[in-house]
Design an enzyme around this catalytic site. Sequence first.
Site, PDB file in Angstrom:
ATOM      1  N   CYS A 192      -3.703  -4.706  -8.668  1.00 14.74           N
ATOM      2  CA  CYS A 192      -3.838  -3.280  -8.826  1.00 14.74           C
ATOM      3  C   CYS A 192      -3.828  -3.014 -10.433  1.00 14.74           C
ATOM      4  O   CYS A 192      -4.388  -1.810 -10.845  1.00 14.74           O
ATOM      5  CB  CYS A 192      -2.981  -2.496  -8.149  1.00 14.74           C
ATOM      6  SG  CYS A 192      -1.143  -2.608  -8.517  1.00 14.74           S
TER       7      CYS A 192
ATOM      8  N   GLY B 299       4.237   2.805  -7.587  1.00 15.32           N
ATOM      9  CA  GLY B 299       3.135   3.430  -7.596  1.00 15.32           C
ATOM     10  C   GLY B 299       1.731   2.967  -7.585  1.00 15.32           C
ATOM     11  O   GLY B 299       1.548   1.656  -7.655  1.00 15.32           O
TER      12      GLY B 299
ATOM     13  N   GLY C 271       0.640  -1.215  -0.125  1.00 14.76           N
ATOM     14  CA  GLY C 271       0.047   0.137   0.043  1.00 14.76           C
ATOM     15  C   GLY C 271       0.953   1.257  -0.100  1.00 14.76           C
ATOM     16  O   GLY C 271       1.955   1.299   0.250  1.00 14.76           O
TER      17      GLY C 271
END
Length: 474
Positions: free
Chosen positions: A253, A220, A202
């Site tokens: 992600c 990122g 995170g």
Amino acid sequence: MATAELVAETPVAAEVAELVARSRAAQQQIENATQEQVDTWIKGMVYAVCKPGMDEEIARETVEETQLGNYEGKFKKISIKTRATLMDIIHDKSVGVIEEDRARNLVKIAKPVGVIGALSPSTNPEATPVIKAISAVKGRNSIIICPHPRAKFVNAKICNLMREALVKMGAPADLVIPIEQPSVEKTNEVMKQCDRILATGGTPMVKAAYSSGTPALGVGVGNAVITVDDTADLDDAAAKILLSKTLDYAASCSSDNAVILLDAIYDKMLGKLQEKGGFIITGEDKTKLQNAIWEDGEHINAKVVAQSPQFIADYAGFTIPEGTNFFIVPETGHGKEHPFSGEKMTVTMALYRAKDLDEAIELTNAIQAYQGQGHSCGIYSQSDENIMKLAMHTKTSRVMVNQPQSASNSGNLWNGMRQTFSLGCGSWGGNATNNNVTWRDLINETWVSKPLPELKVLPSDEDLFGKDIIELVG
């Protein structure tokens, strides 16, 4: 290199200092290892965890412990991704002279960094420790792996399997050390005391890595945006969006967070997404889904991350038809006031409409200016002109063409991307690198420079600058 003598005298600091000392001692034993030795070791490390039966066991235990994702996704990662990563690096030269530039008379020599401190997230805890460990050992480093508390048992299991394999091959077990009882304080100490940080997790942990005082390779935020243009093979695009959006229940992600359809194919493509199990969420149900995914309108609710569509629907309080595989949320805006434009970590896809590719590019940049800039985007298209236009005008490190995003941007058998789970996002994402992080990022390089056979000669000012510059500036 960091040293234990510089560490504050606290119980946690002292505990970590002992682990770092063990790790450093193991690394020093292999700093002069041969290429054959390191390649043998990483083969054994991977096979110990991906061998038939063990891969199934780890996949099951990962789901049981983390309660994230699904068995099929975990199995693909531990069984296939680890093998593919090994295959990707096994023939790389990482010891001694690794590169020669004869034109510049340069030789580059690889040397180990030392102790790598690695973060392993709860969303990919099955393959991340293996991939980071073999990248470290490939460069003759040792590694300490700090797991998310939600995955501490499976992390320890995987690390201990690699440790046992190392011993069988005559290498020190402490080349791989797991943090068995993780905490934020302990992870912060590892980051302070190691020689290089490999941070995947995170945003708070990545920021902590960058502020630790130790050189860090961070990643990122991912918020992949996918465009489908009017030249695309729509059946192929729908099948691949389904795969990407549902792989491991969108634990990655890199999962398709937003899909932009051009006007010309909007209705037809939306129909194909619905045929693949995409269920459109609007009105009151959209509000319920939003409240379920974001606890305070901004932070993602951990309870729904990487869960099945049925679980999320039940949690949110709306009904879905049988066969629903993912949610489609029509959206027009972007930014904080439109949370569906951001990363969702669920089987939820924001859907946008654009009149042409130029508007799709504008939308992509606007969405990723909110979240995900620098990470990756994708396009389904048969037009090289459109593909290159998107690539030229988006602030992204990766453009995946006609590929399922979440299964592709970290490398796969169908493309040439480096295999990893650490994706640099460049200055756009606040990272030091754009590349897919692998062993080459975990070494020091000594450049040997010899004189050129012939001296370089400066050209005349007229040749160097040109008459126009001389006249304009002079």
